[in-house]
Design an enzyme around this catalytic site. Structure first.
Site, short mmCIF file in Angstrom:
data_model
loop_
_atom_site.label_atom_id
_atom_site.label_comp_id
_atom_site.label_asym_id
_atom_site.label_seq_id
_atom_site.Cartn_x
_atom_site.Cartn_y
_atom_site.Cartn_z
N SER A 155 -57.26 -41.12 95.50
CA SER A 155 -57.17 -40.13 94.43
C SER A 155 -58.38 -40.33 93.53
O SER A 155 -59.06 -41.36 93.59
CB SER A 155 -55.89 -40.40 93.63
OG SER A 155 -55.90 -39.73 92.38
N TYR A 168 -49.51 -46.08 89.46
CA TYR A 168 -50.27 -45.22 90.37
C TYR A 168 -51.75 -45.61 90.40
O TYR A 168 -52.36 -45.76 91.46
CB TYR A 168 -50.10 -43.77 89.91
CG TYR A 168 -50.64 -42.72 90.83
CD1 TYR A 168 -49.86 -42.16 91.84
CD2 TYR A 168 -51.95 -42.24 90.69
CE1 TYR A 168 -50.35 -41.17 92.67
CE2 TYR A 168 -52.45 -41.26 91.52
CZ TYR A 168 -51.65 -40.71 92.50
OH TYR A 168 -52.15 -39.74 93.33
P1 NAD Z 1 -45.77 -34.98 97.79
O1 NAD Z 1 -44.77 -35.48 96.81
O2 NAD Z 1 -45.85 -33.52 98.07
O3 NAD Z 1 -45.56 -35.73 99.17
C1 NAD Z 1 -45.43 -37.13 99.24
C2 NAD Z 1 -44.57 -37.47 100.42
O4 NAD Z 1 -44.45 -38.90 100.48
C3 NAD Z 1 -43.15 -36.89 100.32
O5 NAD Z 1 -42.83 -36.15 101.48
C4 NAD Z 1 -42.28 -38.12 100.17
O6 NAD Z 1 -41.00 -37.99 100.76
C5 NAD Z 1 -43.12 -39.18 100.87
N1 NAD Z 1 -42.72 -40.51 100.45
C6 NAD Z 1 -42.68 -41.00 99.18
N2 NAD Z 1 -42.14 -42.22 99.19
C7 NAD Z 1 -41.84 -42.52 100.48
C8 NAD Z 1 -41.26 -43.62 101.13
N3 NAD Z 1 -40.80 -44.70 100.45
N4 NAD Z 1 -41.11 -43.61 102.48
C9 NAD Z 1 -41.51 -42.52 103.18
N5 NAD Z 1 -42.05 -41.44 102.62
C10 NAD Z 1 -42.21 -41.43 101.28
O7 NAD Z 1 -47.16 -35.56 97.30
P2 NAD Z 1 -48.66 -35.12 97.59
O8 NAD Z 1 -49.18 -34.50 96.36
O9 NAD Z 1 -48.80 -34.41 98.88
O10 NAD Z 1 -49.34 -36.56 97.67
C11 NAD Z 1 -49.71 -37.17 98.88
C12 NAD Z 1 -50.73 -38.25 98.59
O11 NAD Z 1 -51.86 -37.66 97.97
C13 NAD Z 1 -50.23 -39.33 97.64
O12 NAD Z 1 -50.68 -40.60 98.06
C14 NAD Z 1 -50.87 -38.95 96.33
O13 NAD Z 1 -51.07 -40.06 95.50
C15 NAD Z 1 -52.18 -38.38 96.81
N6 NAD Z 1 -52.82 -37.50 95.85
C16 NAD Z 1 -52.18 -36.39 95.41
C17 NAD Z 1 -52.81 -35.58 94.48
C18 NAD Z 1 -52.18 -34.35 93.94
O14 NAD Z 1 -52.73 -33.80 92.99
N7 NAD Z 1 -51.09 -33.86 94.51
C19 NAD Z 1 -54.08 -35.92 94.00
C20 NAD Z 1 -54.70 -37.06 94.48
C21 NAD Z 1 -54.05 -37.85 95.40
#
Ligand code: NAD
Length: 273
Positions: A155, A168
């Site tokens: 991120s 985070y």
């Molecule tokens: P999201 O919440 O849409 O999806 C995350 C997924 O991870 C979910 O399906 C959830 O069930 C799964 N998950 C969480 N804990 C879990 C566990 N213990 N076991 C199995 N599965 C688990 O989130 P997203 O926005 O798609 O984020 C995905 C990645 O991208 C993350 O690592 C997040 O930090 C990173 N990210 C997101 C953003 C953003 O703005 N959305 C920005 C930078 C980085």
């Protein structure tokens, strides 16, 4: 003195455009039931990979499989319901994968003095220790065949901090270090490891944060996106999950074979400050 650059990799010399053919490859994507993970699973399956889609959410995985069938992807999506806090099972699930996308994540926005220690531990377990165990499980096969791709969804918060996101930010900074170490160890074995560092992506994780940030800063939700989320971004829009998936796909192409140990920022200019 003339430097001999050495031969280009055969697959690169014979490829004219940035293409991605993952037929015969197995990819594991964590957090595949939603958001960025879902987009990555579909993108890699569209390139022909057999995708092991890991998540704890059964319904989201079912919807992903349905979407892959609708799209008639040349690869396949095989769901695996798994909570990544089960670290031994996570490590075992990674055996035999050629591509590992460490993506699963969660967020809690809270000042440090109010941050529940058990949530801090869970965030570190899912977003740092599980990636370590998955890499550990994947490397023997990757090393054995002399090829592997590790992509860690970090991120902008792997590179910069924000208030109220202690767990985070700590986990993502740790993931950056893990990724670079895997890059150094993997290089002699044909394994690259990189981070992709998005700014704010339009996913359920961000939608939840908008509500949490509104409460933490005591402002209306409609001001959270403009005044807080995109305050440091030069480009004033959220990124789409498919744009992140495209960067992940690029890191799996022959054209990216010299890229390792790096952090690919898709942050709209945030870290240009
Ligand atoms: P999201 O919440 O849409 O999806 C995350 C997924 O991870 C979910 O399906 C959830 O069930 C799964 N998950 C969480 N804990 C879990 C566990 N213990 N076991 C199995 N599965 C688990 O989130 P997203 O926005 O798609 O984020 C995905 C990645 O991208 C993350 O690592 C997040 O930090 C990173 N990210 C997101 C953003 C953003 O703005 N959305 C920005 C930078 C980085």
């Amino acid at each position: 003195m003339t430097m001999n650059p050495g031969p280009a990799p055969h697959s690169l010399a014979s490829t004219r455009s940035v293409g991605l053919d993952l037929a015969g490859r197995t990819a594991l994507v964590t957090g595949a039931a939603s958001g960025i993970g879902r987009a990555c699973a579909l993108r890699l399956a569209a390139a022909g990979a057999k995708v092991r889609a890991v998540d704890r959410e059964t319904d989201g995985l079912d919807m992903l499989v349905g979407r892959a069938l609708e799209m008639s992807v040349p690869g396949s999506v095989e769901p695996l319901v798994l909570d990544l806090t089960e670290l031994d099972a996570a490590e075992a699930a990674a055996a035999g994968t050629d591509i590992l996308v460490n993506n699963a994540g969660l967020q809690l926005v809270r000042p440090i003095e109010q941050f529940p220690p058990d949530v801090f531990r869970t965030v570190l377990t899912v977003m740092l220790e599980a990636p370590f165990r998955l890499i550990r499980g994947a490397l023997p096969h990757m090393y054995g065949q002399g090829w592997g791709r590790i992509v860690n969804i970090s991120s902008v918060h792997g590179l910069r901090a924000s208030a109220y996101k202690s767990a985070y930010v700590a986990a993502k900074h740790g993931l950056e270090g893990l990724s670079k170490t895997a890059a150094l160890e993997g290089a002699p074995h044909g394994v690259t490891s990189n981070c992709v560092n998005p700014g704010y992506v339009r996913t359920p994780l961000v939608e939840k944060q908008i509500a949490d940030q509104a409460a933490a800063h005591d402002i209306p939700q409609d001001r959270v996106v403009t005044d807080i989320l995109l305050k440091d971004s030069a480009l004033k829009r959220l990124i789409e999950p498919e744009e992140v998936a495209e960067a992940v796909a690029y890191l799996c192409t022959p054209h990216a074979s010299f890229m390792t140990g790096m952090s690919l920022a898709l942050d709209g200019g945030w870290t240009a400050h």
